[in-house]
Design a protein around this motif. Structure first.
Motif, PDB file in Angstrom:
ATOM      1  N   VAL A  65      -6.367  13.044   4.928  1.00  0.00           N
ATOM      2  CA  VAL A  65      -6.621  11.654   4.583  1.00  0.00           C
ATOM      3  C   VAL A  65      -5.814  10.723   5.465  1.00  0.00           C
ATOM      4  CG1 VAL A  65      -4.781  11.655   2.843  1.00  0.00           C
ATOM      5  CG2 VAL A  65      -6.678  10.020   2.627  1.00  0.00           C
ATOM      6  N   ARG A  72      -7.144   3.821   1.109  1.00  0.00           N
ATOM      7  CA  ARG A  72      -7.711   4.961   1.825  1.00  0.00           C
ATOM      8  C   ARG A  72      -8.699   4.492   2.881  1.00  0.00           C
ATOM      9  NH1 ARG A  72      -9.605   9.789  -1.922  1.00  0.00           N
ATOM     10  NH2 ARG A  72      -7.406   9.489  -2.478  1.00  0.00           N
ATOM     11  N   GLU A  75     -11.299  10.298   4.399  1.00  0.00           N
ATOM     12  CA  GLU A  75     -10.862  11.583   3.869  1.00  0.00           C
ATOM     13  C   GLU A  75     -11.950  12.608   4.143  1.00  0.00           C
ATOM     14  OE1 GLU A  75      -8.913  13.516  -0.197  1.00  0.00           O
ATOM     15  OE2 GLU A  75      -9.985  11.617  -0.294  1.00  0.00           O
ATOM     16  N   SER A  80     -13.993   5.890   3.592  1.00  0.00           N
ATOM     17  CA  SER A  80     -13.896   5.575   2.172  1.00  0.00           C
ATOM     18  C   SER A  80     -14.650   4.289   1.854  1.00  0.00           C
ATOM     19  CB  SER A  80     -12.429   5.417   1.778  1.00  0.00           C
ATOM     20  OG  SER A  80     -11.714   6.596   2.055  1.00  0.00           O
TER      21      SER A  80
END
Length: 266
Positions: A65, A72, A75, A80
């Protein structure tokens, strides 16, 4: 954005281009307020790491990630849902400036406000008086307000790069990712750009992560260096730890490129 989160976090990031593995399980943390140089020989993976961090390059599906200020970015090789919010917190500066050549410097800098505006206002160019003032203030700050009305195509490389930095200021970026920002500049312009990044870091608290080829700029302007070689981090520590022996380990045959003709650091 989490107050306690680092500015940038990468955990176990790998990137493969065809049969070449550009990054091999790289992990890196950059705290808020740091100014970090990413160094290493050509093809070491430093630019790839910066682009992955900004969500401009996808990591492999087997990767971990990446986060910006706790948000975020990607990932397992997928962006995201909140990537737009994460990206809004950083300004990305490219080697080739990435200004719109046919419009004025002022208009280019004003584009930094687009991320905070409704899309329809951006399309119509309905920038607020506050954003317009911030654009001019930013040009004043970087020392090129007198060229505000000039087309970007008619500016020098150093002026264009300072314009790109001013655009990140209008954006309100909390961090600047700069990918070889001085590679196309003459020595005087290169120093001016690095001084400006250092000023924004020290006076405004903006986190700066910059990829550099010439080590002398890393030594002069950054307290921390992260060196990559063949897709792996082989040094992460204070720039004062970049001894001759360490640089030979990092650069190998390219060592001479970061040295002057006297055999000292360039």
């Amino acid at each position: 954005m989490s107050e306690s989160a680092p500015a940038f976090l990468a955990e176990n990031i790998s990137v493969t281009f065809g049969t070449t593995q550009a990054l091999k399980g790289v992990s890196l943390t950059v705290e808020k307020g740091e100014m970090v140089a990413l160094i290493g020989p050509s093809g070491s993976g430093k630019s790839t790491l910066l682009r992955v961090g900004a969500g401009l390059q996808l990591a492999d599906a087997t990767s971990g990630v990446t986060r910006l200020f706790g948000d975020r970015v990607q990932e397992a090789g997928k962006l995201s849902r909140g990537v737009r919010r994460a990206r809004a917190q950083i300004g990305f500066i490219f080697q080739q400036f990435n200004l719109v050549k046919r419009i004025s410097l002022y208009s280019n800098v004003l584009l930094g406000a687009l991320g905070r505006m409704p899309e329809w206002k951006g399309v119509l160019g309905r920038f607020s008086p506050a954003d317009r003032k911030k654009a001019m203030d930013s040009l004043e700050r970087v020392g090129i307000a007198q060229y505000a009305g000039n087309r970007a195509a008619n500016l020098s490389g150093g002026q264009q790069q300072r314009g790109a930095i001013a655009r990140t200021m209008v954006q309100g970026a909390q961090a600047i990712f700069a990918d070889e920002p001085i590679a196309s500049l003459d020595p005087v312009s290169a120093r001016n750009v690095m001084k400006l990044l250092q000023e924004l870091n020290e006076e405004d608290g903006i986190t700066v992560v910059v990829t550099l080829h010439q080590v002398d700029y890393a030594l002069k302007y950054c307290r921390r260096a992260v060196a990559l070689k063949a897709g792996e981090i082989i040094y992460d520590g204070p720039t004062r730890g970049l001894t001759r022996e360490r640089l030979i380990e990092i650069y190998g045959d390219e060592y001479i490129d970061v040295m002057d003709e006297e055999g000292e650091l360039a």
